[in-house]
Design a protein around this motif. Structure first.
Motif, PDB file in Angstrom:
ATOM      1  N   VAL A  64      41.981 -24.010 -19.442  1.00  0.00           N
ATOM      2  CA  VAL A  64      40.921 -23.897 -20.507  1.00  0.00           C
ATOM      3  C   VAL A  64      40.122 -22.824 -20.042  1.00  0.00           C
ATOM      4  N   ASP A  65      39.669 -21.734 -20.988  1.00  0.00           N
ATOM      5  CA  ASP A  65      38.901 -20.818 -20.355  1.00  0.00           C
ATOM      6  C   ASP A  65      37.801 -20.509 -21.451  1.00  0.00           C
ATOM      7  N   VAL A  66      36.368 -20.529 -21.393  1.00  0.00           N
ATOM      8  CA  VAL A  66      35.537 -20.444 -22.204  1.00  0.00           C
ATOM      9  C   VAL A  66      34.572 -19.355 -21.725  1.00  0.00           C
ATOM     10  N   GLU A  67      34.155 -18.300 -22.345  1.00  0.00           N
ATOM     11  CA  GLU A  67      33.723 -17.244 -21.589  1.00  0.00           C
ATOM     12  C   GLU A  67      32.042 -17.491 -22.562  1.00  0.00           C
ATOM     13  N   ARG A  68      31.028 -17.056 -21.910  1.00  0.00           N
ATOM     14  CA  ARG A  68      29.658 -17.001 -22.197  1.00  0.00           C
ATOM     15  C   ARG A  68      28.857 -16.074 -21.793  1.00  0.00           C
ATOM     16  N   ASP A  69      28.598 -14.958 -22.367  1.00  0.00           N
ATOM     17  CA  ASP A  69      27.822 -13.774 -22.016  1.00  0.00           C
ATOM     18  C   ASP A  69      26.332 -14.104 -22.085  1.00  0.00           C
ATOM     19  N   GLY A  70      25.464 -13.495 -21.465  1.00  0.00           N
ATOM     20  CA  GLY A  70      24.163 -13.114 -21.687  1.00  0.00           C
ATOM     21  C   GLY A  70      23.282 -14.377 -21.255  1.00  0.00           C
ATOM     22  N   LEU A  71      23.671 -15.204 -20.595  1.00  0.00           N
ATOM     23  CA  LEU A  71      23.038 -16.577 -20.403  1.00  0.00           C
ATOM     24  C   LEU A  71      22.173 -16.558 -18.985  1.00  0.00           C
ATOM     25  N   ASP A  72      21.240 -17.243 -18.801  1.00  0.00           N
ATOM     26  CA  ASP A  72      20.589 -17.332 -17.571  1.00  0.00           C
ATOM     27  C   ASP A  72      21.561 -18.251 -16.743  1.00  0.00           C
ATOM     28  N   PRO A  73      21.688 -18.283 -15.708  1.00  0.00           N
ATOM     29  CA  PRO A  73      22.628 -19.025 -14.481  1.00  0.00           C
ATOM     30  C   PRO A  73      22.202 -20.483 -14.746  1.00  0.00           C
ATOM     31  N   PRO A  99      27.136 -23.118 -18.941  1.00  0.00           N
ATOM     32  CA  PRO A  99      27.682 -21.738 -18.859  1.00  0.00           C
ATOM     33  C   PRO A  99      29.243 -21.624 -19.255  1.00  0.00           C
ATOM     34  N   GLY A 100      29.674 -20.608 -19.050  1.00  0.00           N
ATOM     35  CA  GLY A 100      30.975 -20.487 -19.233  1.00  0.00           C
ATOM     36  C   GLY A 100      31.976 -21.224 -18.331  1.00  0.00           C
ATOM     37  N   TYR A 101      32.968 -21.224 -18.363  1.00  0.00           N
ATOM     38  CA  TYR A 101      33.839 -22.359 -17.527  1.00  0.00           C
ATOM     39  C   TYR A 101      35.348 -22.045 -17.649  1.00  0.00           C
ATOM     40  N   LYS A 102      36.059 -22.272 -16.544  1.00  0.00           N
ATOM     41  CA  LYS A 102      37.441 -22.169 -16.388  1.00  0.00           C
ATOM     42  C   LYS A 102      38.049 -23.474 -15.783  1.00  0.00           C
ATOM     43  N   THR A 129      35.589 -23.719 -12.471  1.00  0.00           N
ATOM     44  CA  THR A 129      34.753 -22.855 -12.185  1.00  0.00           C
ATOM     45  C   THR A 129      33.591 -22.720 -13.242  1.00  0.00           C
ATOM     46  N   LEU A 130      32.449 -22.850 -12.980  1.00  0.00           N
ATOM     47  CA  LEU A 130      31.276 -22.672 -13.800  1.00  0.00           C
ATOM     48  C   LEU A 130      30.817 -21.015 -13.639  1.00  0.00           C
ATOM     49  N   PHE A 131      30.272 -20.418 -14.809  1.00  0.00           N
ATOM     50  CA  PHE A 131      29.676 -19.096 -14.636  1.00  0.00           C
ATOM     51  C   PHE A 131      28.986 -18.539 -15.879  1.00  0.00           C
ATOM     52  N   PRO A 132      28.009 -18.216 -15.819  1.00  0.00           N
ATOM     53  CA  PRO A 132      27.060 -17.996 -14.550  1.00  0.00           C
ATOM     54  C   PRO A 132      26.238 -19.438 -14.172  1.00  0.00           C
ATOM     55  N   ALA A 133      26.357 -19.658 -13.069  1.00  0.00           N
ATOM     56  CA  ALA A 133      25.836 -20.916 -12.584  1.00  0.00           C
ATOM     57  C   ALA A 133      25.613 -20.916 -11.155  1.00  0.00           C
ATOM     58  N   PHE A 166      28.605 -19.137  -5.019  1.00  0.00           N
ATOM     59  CA  PHE A 166      28.674 -17.976  -4.615  1.00  0.00           C
ATOM     60  C   PHE A 166      28.692 -16.932  -5.692  1.00  0.00           C
ATOM     61  N   GLU A 167      27.647 -15.963  -5.685  1.00  0.00           N
ATOM     62  CA  GLU A 167      27.521 -14.979  -6.840  1.00  0.00           C
ATOM     63  C   GLU A 167      27.551 -15.402  -8.023  1.00  0.00           C
ATOM     64  N   GLY A 168      26.870 -16.426  -8.449  1.00  0.00           N
ATOM     65  CA  GLY A 168      26.631 -17.075  -9.769  1.00  0.00           C
ATOM     66  C   GLY A 168      27.783 -17.805 -10.143  1.00  0.00           C
ATOM     67  N   ARG A 169      28.648 -18.199  -9.534  1.00  0.00           N
ATOM     68  CA  ARG A 169      30.057 -19.080  -9.613  1.00  0.00           C
ATOM     69  C   ARG A 169      29.887 -20.173  -8.708  1.00  0.00           C
ATOM     70  N   VAL A 170      29.920 -21.528  -9.576  1.00  0.00           N
ATOM     71  CA  VAL A 170      30.183 -22.966  -8.818  1.00  0.00           C
ATOM     72  C   VAL A 170      31.498 -23.129  -8.856  1.00  0.00           C
ATOM     73  N   GLY A 171      32.031 -23.575  -7.951  1.00  0.00           N
ATOM     74  CA  GLY A 171      33.510 -24.155  -7.969  1.00  0.00           C
ATOM     75  C   GLY A 171      33.440 -25.651  -7.765  1.00  0.00           C
TER      76      GLY A 171
END
Length: 199
Positions: A64-73, A99-102, A129-133, A166-171
């Protein structure tokens, strides 16, 4: 004709009543032992969660891959897990928008940033993986405490692993006993991401 004595009447009545008392006692005993034989969820290995149907159990193994742009983490405030009939559930509690997630299958868990392997055992590895988070606050203090390995000991999910913040991504890694179907659900009020994995 001699009149019957009061004691004779009493003994006759007792002889008539005694079989009914025994019958009532036997019926009551039978009911008690039958209810004692009813199986509890623990004895049968079933979860006590009511209302689960076969359609609730995930079957897809597709990534699963969900993109979400322009959000605060979003901020991960905690991760909870429990077993249900047919599946294990992992809930990621969030502060902010989802947020987005994969979600993908990996050969092993690697620590974000360093790329070093994280030594957990399993028959299969599912990486979220969550992003931005973030999993820390503005001062750098962790908001998802403990870890990085959280023993879950569920029917399929053995360990939950924080693979990075790390760098706006949580695994978040799930070390599974075996590869199985999964599904992701988004819930609000408060925000949370739910990941169900079949047993």
């Amino acid at each position: 004709m001699r009149p019957s004595s009061p004691s004779g009447d009493r003994s006759s009545r007792l002889r008539l009543v005694a079989p009914f008392v025994c019958l009532a006692l036997l019926t009551a005993c039978g009911t008690t032992s039958q209810s004692a034989r009813l199986e509890s969820p623990a004895e049968t290995g079933r979860s006590a969660t009511p209302g689960t149907t076969p359609s609730d159990v995930p079957t897809s193994t597709a990534e699963v891959d969900v993109e979400r742009d322009g959000l605060d983490p979003a901020v991960v405030t905690g991760v909870r897990y429990a077993t249900h009939d047919g599946y294990d559930r992992v809930v990621i509690d969030l502060k902010g928008d989802i947020p987005g997630y994969k979600v993908q299958w990996v050969k092993e868990f690697l620590e974000d940033g360093s790329g070093e392997p994280i030594g957990v055992r399993g028959g299969a590895y599912l990486q979220l993986t969550l992003f931005p988070a973030n999993a820390h606050d503005d001062d750098g203090y962790p908001t998802w405490k403990g870890g990085p390995v959280y023993p879950a000991n569920l029917k399929n999910v053995g360990d939950v692993v924080r693979t990075g913040d790390f760098e706006g991504r949580v695994g978040i890694g799930l070390a599974l006993a075996r590869r199985a179907g999964f599904q992701v659900k988004e819930q609000s009020g408060p925000s949370r991401l739910v990941l169900d994995v079949a047993h």
